[in-house]
Write a protein that holds these residues in place. Structure first.
Motif, PDB file in Angstrom:
ATOM      1  N   PRO A   1       0.936  -0.956  -0.093  1.00 58.74           N
ATOM      2  CA  PRO A   1      -0.011  -0.083   0.053  1.00 58.74           C
ATOM      3  C   PRO A   1       0.855   1.261   0.095  1.00 58.74           C
ATOM      4  O   PRO A   1       2.024   1.189   0.270  1.00 58.74           O
ATOM      5  CB  PRO A   1      -0.702  -0.116   1.372  1.00 58.74           C
ATOM      6  N   GLY A   2       0.144   2.417  -0.358  1.00 59.18           N
ATOM      7  CA  GLY A   2       0.834   3.649  -0.066  1.00 59.18           C
ATOM      8  C   GLY A   2       1.824   4.215  -0.835  1.00 59.18           C
ATOM      9  O   GLY A   2       2.429   5.023  -0.780  1.00 59.18           O
ATOM     10  N   ILE A   3       1.923   3.545  -2.386  1.00 54.01           N
ATOM     11  CA  ILE A   3       2.608   3.909  -3.416  1.00 54.01           C
ATOM     12  C   ILE A   3       1.882   5.115  -4.308  1.00 54.01           C
ATOM     13  O   ILE A   3       0.954   4.598  -4.817  1.00 54.01           O
ATOM     14  CB  ILE A   3       3.168   2.828  -4.153  1.00 54.01           C
ATOM     15  N   ASP A   4       2.465   6.101  -4.491  1.00 53.90           N
ATOM     16  CA  ASP A   4       1.985   7.197  -5.192  1.00 53.90           C
ATOM     17  C   ASP A   4       2.567   7.063  -6.551  1.00 53.90           C
ATOM     18  O   ASP A   4       3.658   7.604  -6.739  1.00 53.90           O
ATOM     19  CB  ASP A   4       2.286   8.581  -4.415  1.00 53.90           C
ATOM     20  N   PHE A   5       2.008   6.576  -7.736  1.00 51.26           N
ATOM     21  CA  PHE A   5       2.537   6.305  -8.965  1.00 51.26           C
ATOM     22  C   PHE A   5       2.771   7.631  -9.775  1.00 51.26           C
ATOM     23  O   PHE A   5       3.327   7.602 -10.743  1.00 51.26           O
ATOM     24  CB  PHE A   5       1.978   5.257  -9.529  1.00 51.26           C
ATOM     25  N   CYS A   6       1.554   8.555  -9.771  1.00 46.44           N
ATOM     26  CA  CYS A   6       1.709   9.687 -10.060  1.00 46.44           C
ATOM     27  C   CYS A   6       2.862  10.479  -9.721  1.00 46.44           C
ATOM     28  O   CYS A   6       3.611  11.173 -10.742  1.00 46.44           O
ATOM     29  CB  CYS A   6       0.586  10.459  -9.685  1.00 46.44           C
ATOM     30  N   ALA A   7       3.181  10.504  -8.503  1.00 47.38           N
ATOM     31  CA  ALA A   7       4.194  11.412  -8.133  1.00 47.38           C
ATOM     32  C   ALA A   7       5.602  10.661  -8.622  1.00 47.38           C
ATOM     33  O   ALA A   7       6.757  11.211  -9.116  1.00 47.38           O
ATOM     34  CB  ALA A   7       4.398  11.258  -6.344  1.00 47.38           C
ATOM     35  N   LEU A   8       5.608   9.231  -8.699  1.00 45.85           N
ATOM     36  CA  LEU A   8       6.808   8.643  -9.341  1.00 45.85           C
ATOM     37  C   LEU A   8       7.054   9.057 -10.550  1.00 45.85           C
ATOM     38  O   LEU A   8       8.155   9.320 -11.258  1.00 45.85           O
ATOM     39  CB  LEU A   8       6.802   7.039  -9.214  1.00 45.85           C
ATOM     40  N   ALA A   9       6.010   8.896 -11.387  1.00 47.73           N
ATOM     41  CA  ALA A   9       6.073   9.470 -12.860  1.00 47.73           C
ATOM     42  C   ALA A   9       6.342  10.682 -13.051  1.00 47.73           C
ATOM     43  O   ALA A   9       7.382  10.768 -14.111  1.00 47.73           O
ATOM     44  CB  ALA A   9       4.664   8.907 -13.374  1.00 47.73           C
ATOM     45  N   ARG A  10       5.947  11.718 -12.366  1.00 39.02           N
ATOM     46  CA  ARG A  10       6.436  13.052 -12.407  1.00 39.02           C
ATOM     47  C   ARG A  10       7.817  13.209 -12.182  1.00 39.02           C
ATOM     48  O   ARG A  10       8.715  13.971 -13.058  1.00 39.02           O
ATOM     49  CB  ARG A  10       5.582  13.889 -11.759  1.00 39.02           C
ATOM     50  N   GLY A  11       8.244  12.552 -11.205  1.00 40.47           N
ATOM     51  CA  GLY A  11       9.686  12.383 -10.872  1.00 40.47           C
ATOM     52  C   GLY A  11      10.700  12.139 -12.028  1.00 40.47           C
ATOM     53  O   GLY A  11      11.734  12.490 -12.158  1.00 40.47           O
ATOM     54  N   TYR A  12      10.209  11.153 -12.892  1.00 39.02           N
ATOM     55  CA  TYR A  12      10.975  10.820 -14.031  1.00 39.02           C
ATOM     56  C   TYR A  12      10.519  11.557 -15.140  1.00 39.02           C
ATOM     57  O   TYR A  12      11.021  11.239 -16.478  1.00 39.02           O
ATOM     58  CB  TYR A  12      10.502   9.226 -14.364  1.00 39.02           C
ATOM     59  N   GLY A  13       9.737  12.580 -15.199  1.00 38.37           N
ATOM     60  CA  GLY A  13       9.499  13.519 -16.362  1.00 38.37           C
ATOM     61  C   GLY A  13       8.472  12.942 -17.104  1.00 38.37           C
ATOM     62  O   GLY A  13       8.133  13.669 -18.218  1.00 38.37           O
ATOM     63  N   VAL A  14       7.491  12.261 -16.597  1.00 32.31           N
ATOM     64  CA  VAL A  14       6.230  11.844 -17.453  1.00 32.31           C
ATOM     65  C   VAL A  14       4.936  12.380 -16.910  1.00 32.31           C
ATOM     66  O   VAL A  14       4.922  12.291 -15.527  1.00 32.31           O
ATOM     67  CB  VAL A  14       6.077  10.289 -17.243  1.00 32.31           C
ATOM     68  N   ALA A  15       4.155  13.132 -17.632  1.00 35.21           N
ATOM     69  CA  ALA A  15       2.926  13.227 -17.125  1.00 35.21           C
ATOM     70  C   ALA A  15       1.953  12.387 -16.593  1.00 35.21           C
ATOM     71  O   ALA A  15       2.082  11.133 -16.949  1.00 35.21           O
ATOM     72  CB  ALA A  15       1.920  13.942 -18.555  1.00 35.21           C
ATOM     73  N   ALA A  16       1.180  12.550 -15.424  1.00 34.25           N
ATOM     74  CA  ALA A  16       0.684  11.598 -14.781  1.00 34.25           C
ATOM     75  C   ALA A  16      -0.758  12.066 -14.388  1.00 34.25           C
ATOM     76  O   ALA A  16      -0.686  13.282 -13.665  1.00 34.25           O
ATOM     77  CB  ALA A  16       1.595  10.962 -13.816  1.00 34.25           C
TER      78      ALA A  16
END
Length: 542
Positions: free
Chosen positions: A492-507
């Motif tokens: 639980p508790g993983i923010d994939f939108c935040a991870l994606a933005r950290g890699y430069g991907v729109a989320a």
């Protein structure tokens, strides 16, 4: 007195091993290199020719997955450059998928200076050819620098011969500047072809066997799609009014899922397969092993009163099968001949199967079936789906229509970390089609760095992450195996939108079917990658 003999001409300029290797790769269409470099690889990569492209992945498992997706989607071999033993080890999990999907990969790995390998210096790969076995068709470390181009040529031609598959060559980094020698002059110009058509008597035997059956059934596997023989498979099924199943744990889609003859994907268990195929006196399996079981549910290998006919491009598959008669041949040619020469059976046409309505969603957690209904409604008619949401595979096959060859990819050996990298590789190979990666939250963490490559290369893959906070497939297995409460199954508790933005991907996040429809429509119009996170309920794959 003067001699009439002419002075000998000066020696021709000799190419180096490095120059000869790049020419070999160029002549075989391997001008895209997938890699993650280490010190042993720098002498090869330095001053790379301008007509070559280097696609960087941030982990060797991701590198292998991108190359795997690219090679499967393009139908051509891909060249992978790994870092010695450690980099090869990092890629081994992904290599299992490539091996079982018959993916033609030519894998090179850097090696320490030849004179220091025996001393086991840092980054020496001792007994290098043994490391990737048995997951490659050919593995070598050339005995001399001058044999490097020839060994790589052997790797290329071996990877491309049926059954296709990965090959591996370890190359000491002090080999690259050595003169290549005369043998290398011929290596780049070679062409190796194969022919695997059935003989006339073999073809007539196939036709007679199918014609004499009262209730035959067709089971198709990934090699039908790899051979782009899907259309001939449809013709054969229609001529004989055959129900069509896809072989268990399907890594590709060999038959249009909306066709009236399509019945679904067989379960990966002895008892399950025999139950579904009961009543058929002839089971014809084309382009798949017989069978790749997963969950242990013992039962009869075949239903009572049935026989099995196996057509495969892989001699090993034919040899290890515990039942049935087998023909090893070119899948595309066999299906073409059967579709052309098989007389119609005169059976009534089949009715399309009925798919139940999607269950209700729970709050902001959508039912996976609802997610797939939205995807099916919005996706382009020729969309490509890369799937690694392992607990929802059955629902996806039921609800997402795949119409064309090369429309579906799944990890052939169940090695997680395939989905996100492969979706990048498939989109790179298919710029004219839109690729949608459907990824479970557990799987996403294995290949999340593929997002960086997608952003850097501006590869417009759409990633839909189904977030249920748990390893859903493992939860189902825990129930099946009567394990009781088991630790380590929740994430639980993983923010994939935040991870994606950290890699430069729109989320973005889609809490409702309407939002998902809007966000997917927008993402499919973008020229850059997009992540859409969807919270979902948990379902069982069984």
């Amino acid at each position: 007195m003067t001699s009439s003999a002419q002075d000998p001409s000066p020696n021709p300029i000799q190419s180096t091993v490095k120059e000869a290797t790049y020419e070999l790769l160029r002549q075989n269409g391997l001008t895209t290199i997938f890699g993650n470099p280490g010190s042993n690889e720098l002498p090869f990569l330095g001053e790379m020719p301008e007509d070559f492209r280097y696609v960087l992945g941030l982990h060797e498992g991701v590198v292998m997955g991108i190359a795997d997706g690219y090679a499967q989607a393009s139908g051509q071999a891909a060249f992978v450059n790994l870092h010695a033993a450690s980099g090869t080890g990092n890629a081994m999990g992904a290599l299992t998928n490539a091996w079982y999907s018959h993916t033609p990969l030519v894998i090179s790995a850097g090696q320490q200076v030849r004179s220091t390998i025996g001393m086991e210096t840092m980054l020496a790969n001792v007994d290098a050819p043994l490391l990737p076995l048995p997951l490659v068709k050919y593995s070598a470390e050339p005995a001399a620098p001058t044999d490097v181009p020839r060994a790589l040529g052997q790797a290329i031609h071996t990877a491309n011969q049926n059954p296709k598959g990965p090959t591996y060559v370890s190359i000491p980094y002090d080999d690259w500047d050595v003169e290549a020698g005369p043998v290398s002059e011929h290596v780049a110009d070679r062409m190796v072809q194969a022919a695997g058509a059935p003989t006339a008597s073999q073809l007539q035997h196939l036709i007679a066997t199918l014609s004499s059956a009262n209730s035959p059934v067709l089971v198709l596997g990934p090699d039908v799609d790899a051979a782009r023989a899907n259309t001939d498979a449809v013709t054969l099924a229609e001529e004989l009014s055959l129900p069509v199943w896809v072989a268990p744990s399907a890594p590709r889609c060999p038959f249009p899922t909306g066709h009236t003859n399509f019945r679904g994907v067989l379960p990966a268990s002895m008892d399950g397969i025999s139950a579904l195929l009961d009543g058929h006196d002839l089971i014809v399996v084309i382009g798949a092993p017989v069978f790749r079981y997963h969950q242990h549910e013992p039962g009869d290998l075949l239903p009572a009163g049935s026989r099995l006919l196996h057509i495969t491009c892989d001699p090993a598959e034919a040899a290890r099968a515990p039942m049935g008669d087998a023909l090893v041949a070119d899948i595309a040619e066999v299906l073409r001949l059967l579709a052309t020469e098989m007389p119609a059976a005169g059976r009534p046409p089949l009715s399309r199967r009925v798919i139940p309505s999607a269950p209700q969603s729970v709050g902001e957690a959508l039912a996976p079936e609802t997610v797939f209904d939205v995807i099916n409604a919005v996706a382009p008619e020729d969309a490509v789906f890369v799937n690694e949401a392992t607990s929802t595979v059955g629902a996806l096959w039921d609800r997402v229509e795949m119409r064309h060859p090369g429309s579906y990819f799944f990890p052939a050996s169940g090695g997680l970390g395939f989905g996100m990298p492969a979706a990048v590789g498939v989109q790179l190979a298919c710029p004219d089609r839109r690729v949608i990666g459907i990824i479970g939250d557990g799987s996403a963490n294995y290949g999340i760095t593929a997002l960086w490559t997608a952003a850097r290369e501006r590869i417009p893959t759409v990633f839909i992450i189904l977030n249920n906070g748990t390893y859903g497939a493992l939860r189902a297995f825990a129930t099946l195996l009567e394990c009781g409460e088991t630790p380590g199954l929740d994430v639980p508790g993983i923010d994939f939108c935040a991870l994606a933005r950290g890699y430069g991907v729109a989320a973005t996040r889609a809490p409702t079917p309407e939002t998902l429809e809007e966000e997917l429509t927008t993402a499919l119009q973008s020229s850059s990658p997009t992540v859409i996170e969807v919270f979902t309920t948990t379902i069982s794959p069984f």
